[in-house]
Scaffold this motif. Structure first.
Motif, mmCIF file in Angstrom:
data_model
loop_
_atom_site.group_PDB
_atom_site.id
_atom_site.type_symbol
_atom_site.label_atom_id
_atom_site.label_comp_id
_atom_site.label_asym_id
_atom_site.label_seq_id
_atom_site.Cartn_x
_atom_site.Cartn_y
_atom_site.Cartn_z
ATOM 1 N N LYS A 1 -1.555 -8.432 6.110
ATOM 2 C CA LYS A 1 -1.783 -7.855 6.751
ATOM 3 C C LYS A 1 -2.164 -6.506 6.368
ATOM 4 C CE LYS A 1 -1.526 -10.845 10.839
ATOM 5 N NZ LYS A 1 -0.732 -11.673 11.876
ATOM 6 N N ASP A 2 -1.066 -5.615 6.721
ATOM 7 C CA ASP A 2 -0.331 -4.128 6.697
ATOM 8 C C ASP A 2 0.538 -4.020 6.170
ATOM 9 O OD1 ASP A 2 -3.413 -3.369 7.745
ATOM 10 O OD2 ASP A 2 -2.459 -3.849 9.791
ATOM 11 N N GLU A 3 1.319 -5.318 5.092
ATOM 12 C CA GLU A 3 2.763 -5.605 4.314
ATOM 13 C C GLU A 3 2.460 -4.158 3.152
ATOM 14 O OE1 GLU A 3 5.645 -7.974 6.291
ATOM 15 O OE2 GLU A 3 4.326 -9.122 5.395
ATOM 16 N N LEU B 1 0.115 -1.476 1.840
ATOM 17 C CA LEU B 1 -0.785 -0.470 1.636
ATOM 18 C C LEU B 1 -0.956 0.502 0.913
ATOM 19 C CD1 LEU B 1 -1.345 -0.555 6.129
ATOM 20 C CD2 LEU B 1 -2.560 -1.388 3.965
ATOM 21 N N GLY C 1 -2.915 4.551 4.225
ATOM 22 C CA GLY C 1 -2.388 3.505 5.284
ATOM 23 C C GLY C 1 -3.732 2.720 4.960
ATOM 24 N N LYS C 2 -4.642 2.910 4.420
ATOM 25 C CA LYS C 2 -5.635 2.500 4.142
ATOM 26 C C LYS C 2 -5.032 0.605 3.032
ATOM 27 C CE LYS C 2 -8.724 6.070 4.916
ATOM 28 N NZ LYS C 2 -9.711 6.850 3.701
ATOM 29 N N PRO C 3 -6.155 -0.307 3.279
ATOM 30 C CA PRO C 3 -5.622 -1.468 2.455
ATOM 31 C C PRO C 3 -7.004 -1.051 0.730
ATOM 32 C CG PRO C 3 -7.979 -1.960 4.327
ATOM 33 C CD PRO C 3 -7.010 -0.325 3.945
ATOM 34 N N MET D 1 -4.825 -10.234 2.085
ATOM 35 C CA MET D 1 -5.052 -9.059 3.062
ATOM 36 C C MET D 1 -6.723 -8.737 3.110
ATOM 37 S SD MET D 1 -5.486 -5.420 1.286
ATOM 38 C CE MET D 1 -5.303 -5.532 0.318
ATOM 39 N N HIS E 1 -8.144 -7.531 6.359
ATOM 40 C CA HIS E 1 -9.407 -6.034 6.612
ATOM 41 C C HIS E 1 -10.800 -6.109 7.052
ATOM 42 C CE1 HIS E 1 -4.782 -3.239 6.778
ATOM 43 N NE2 HIS E 1 -5.198 -4.783 5.908
#
Length: 434
Positions: free
Chosen positions: A136-138, A140, A144-146, A266, A270
């Protein structure tokens, strides 16, 4: 009615180093292990000799033996998960249900419905990360964007990795917290409409010698050069943490392959539209794909007249496995040489691959078609003859799977390479100019 916690086995068919199982066993109520053969999935499988169902069944029997040795047993159900949980709620007073994260669209829908049902009965669902190292967001970008390109993602992944990320969950310390019950009868495959396949599956033991030579040998399908752990990682019969720790110690190129798994999971998280038939790059959905069922069937059956392509498809059909270099070649051939929609190939692989995983399968197909994140540019078109010269120079792989390739009865090439290449460039360019 006993008060219990449930551990719901899904893509994590092992007792050791299992994140959600560890948390379940540490909680205050005895743990009932449960596995559901999900009718919503199985009833859609046309092939009743599907090797993956047989593999899962064998893994469940192995789990049962381990549980019986500690006085517990797994409860195995065949049905719609919501109905199964209604039955469990009438059998037990359920306090919590523990499970590991699944990232696929259907799994998320299923989870929400069960969480709602549990909540209505005063119970809760708790899920944990287990099948990937980072999710997920671990990992980035700094803004803060993927990430949508693999190389910078992999660099950040490695910079983020600490020893504790690979540390095993010591579940065995808490095995005494399993619910004590006599053996539960495990459903037969036949009772679910499936047949035994009698296939030997790859070992779950990581071959360290293969991993050490992985960088030099991984692209050559004629030699035993890959770990073949994809199936075990897919169903969680091995721990990704244990495999990544070995990969880190033995071969960075091998570790990179595991990072690709995290990357595609990921991306699916997203950009969930990629798991629903959409191109990652929307402009690629305007390509005018050809519709030729006959050519598609020749590709499926390994009858294209291109030996390296046919060898790959025959290996897949016979074993449920295909070497990764050859996966790229056959995918490029379908999408570029035949100009057939990548979704057809994605669906065929989903039917046949033992290690089928939605995130990785979709990522691989969109990479080949040029429509995905970090994809090969559309004008990169694999030449099957050059791929053969480079990666199967002794024709070892081709001779194994297409022994008749030099005989009169072997089909002529389905399309001429240069013609196919020019046609592809023209059609892609037209779509992408719009």
């Amino acid at each position: 009615m006993p008060t219990v916690n449930i551990f719901w086995f899904r893509r994590d068919l092992r007792l050791n180093d299992n994140a959600a199982l560890y948390h379940a066993l540490k909680d205050s109520h005895p743990v009932v292990p449960v596995f559901i053969f999900d009718r919503n999935i199985l009833d859609k499988l046309e092939d009743k000799t599907d090797r993956r169902v047989a593999f899962i069944h064998a893994a469940i029997i192995e789990l049962q033996q381990e549980l019986l040795a500690i006085g517990s047993a797994i409860e195995v159900y065949y049905g719609a998960p919501l109905e199964v949980y209604r039955a469990l709620l009438s059998k037990y007073k359920i306090n919590k249900v523990f499970a590991n994260h699944d990232y696929e669209p259907y799994a998320l829908e299923r989870e929400k419905a069960i969480a709602d049902l549990l909540q209505a009965h005063g119970a809760t669902l708790h899920t944990y990360k287990d099948q990937v190292i980072f999710e997920k967001d671990e990992v980035l970008k700094d803004d803060g964007k993927p990430y949508t390109v693999f190389t910078p993602y992999s660099k950040k992944w490695k910079a983020t990795l600490k020893d504790f990320h690979l540390k095993a969950y010591p579940t065995e310390k808490y095995f005494s917290n399993f619910y004590k019950q006599p053996v539960q009868e495990i459903l037969l495959l036949q009772s679910m409409g499936f047949k035994e396949v009698g296939q030997l599956f790859p070992s779950k033991q990581l071959n360290e010698e293969i991993v050490k030579k992985y960088k030099e040998q991984r692209d050559f399908p004629g030699i035993d050069s890959t770990s073949k752990l994809g199936l075990h990682l897919r169903f969680g019969t091995v721990s990704i943490r244990a495999v990544a720790e070995k990969g880190r110690a033995l071969c960075e190129t091998y570790l990179n392959e595991l990072i690709w798994r995290d990357f595609y999971h990921m991306i699916l998280w997203h950009f969930p539209q990629v798991g629903m038939g959409k191109a990652f790059k929307p402009e690629y959905d305007t390509i005018e794909w050809r519709r030729d069922q006959g050519e598609f069937e020749k590709w499926c059956n390994g009858q294209t007249g291109y030996p390296i392509v046919d060898a790959g498809m025959r290996e897949l059909n016979a074993t449920g496995f295909m070497h990764n270099r050859v996966r790229m070649v056959v995918a490029s051939f379908l999408t570029k040489h035949l100009l057939l929609d990548w979704r057809l190939g994605e669906a065929y692989f989903a039917q046949k691959l033992l290690d089928f995983d939605l995130a990785a399968n979709n990522g691989g197909w969109q990479w080949a078609a040029g429509s995905g994140c970090d994809a090969a540019p559309y004008f990169r078109i694999f030449n099957p003859y050059l791929q053969t010269q480079k990666f199967d120079p002794q024709l070892t792989y081709i001779k194994k799977w297409v022994p008749e390739f030099q005989e009169f009865n072997y089909p002529k090439p389905i399309v001429e390479h240069e013609l196919a290449r020019n046609r592809c460039l023209e059609v892609y360019a037209m779509a992408l100019k719009k």
